[in-house]
Design an enzyme around this catalytic site. Structure first.
Site, PDB file in Angstrom:
ATOM      1  N   CYS A  64       6.059  47.436 -39.433  1.00 27.65           N
ATOM      2  CA  CYS A  64       4.835  48.193 -39.135  1.00 27.65           C
ATOM      3  C   CYS A  64       5.194  49.580 -38.608  1.00 27.65           C
ATOM      4  O   CYS A  64       4.548  50.573 -38.948  1.00 27.65           O
ATOM      5  CB  CYS A  64       3.979  47.458 -38.107  1.00 27.65           C
ATOM      6  SG  CYS A  64       3.366  45.861 -38.644  1.00 27.65           S
ATOM      7  N   CYS A 114       6.040  44.349 -34.494  1.00 23.85           N
ATOM      8  CA  CYS A 114       6.371  44.336 -35.929  1.00 23.85           C
ATOM      9  C   CYS A 114       7.211  45.554 -36.320  1.00 23.85           C
ATOM     10  O   CYS A 114       6.698  46.671 -36.383  1.00 23.85           O
ATOM     11  CB  CYS A 114       5.062  44.282 -36.716  1.00 23.85           C
ATOM     12  SG  CYS A 114       5.231  44.507 -38.483  1.00 23.85           S
TER      13      CYS A 114
END
Length: 104
Positions: free
Chosen positions: A32, A29
Site C-alpha cells: 500500500c 501494508c
C-alpha cells in the site's frame, strides 16, 4: 487526494460526476505504501478526469465488507456509482494506467 470514511463514502464516491479511483489500504501494508506515490502521480496527471481517494480498511470495515475487499491494496474504480474495474495488489504506474484505460 480525498480521505474517505464509512460515513462520507457515498457522498464522495457514489455521488461523484467523474470516475473515482478508491485505494483500500492499511497502515501495516507494505505494498500500500509502495503504490501511494504512483497514485499521487496519476492524480497530478489525470486529476481533471479522475478523482483519487483513499480509505483505511482497518478503520472503515463497513465499506470494506460492502465491496468485498479481501486483500490490500485493492483499487476500485467507480463510475456512475458502480464498480467498473477492480485492481488487486501494487503495480507499476504504466500497468496501472493500462488497467484504467478506457475508463478515465
Amino acid at each position: 487526494m480525498i480521505t474517505l470514511t464509512d460515513e462520507n463514502f457515498d457522498e464522495h464516491v457514489l455521488g461523484s460526476d467523474k470516475p473515482v479511483l478508491v485505494d483500500f489500504w492499511a497502515e501495516w501494508c507494505g505494498p500500500c505504501k509502495m503504490i501511494a506515490p504512483v497514485l499521487a502521480e496519476i492524480e497530478a496527471e489525470y486529476g481533471d478526469r479522475v478523482t483519487i481517494a483513499k480509505i483505511n480498511a482497518d478503520e472503515n470495515p463497513e465499506t470494506v465488507k460492502r465491496y468485498g475487499v479481501l486483500g490490500l491494496p485493492t483499487l476500485n474504480l467507480y463510475s456512475g456509482g458502480e464498480v467498473v474495474r477492480q485492481i488487486k495488489g501494487a503495480k507499476p504506474k504504466r500497468m496501472l494506467l493500462a488497467d484504467l484505460e478506457g475508463h478515465i
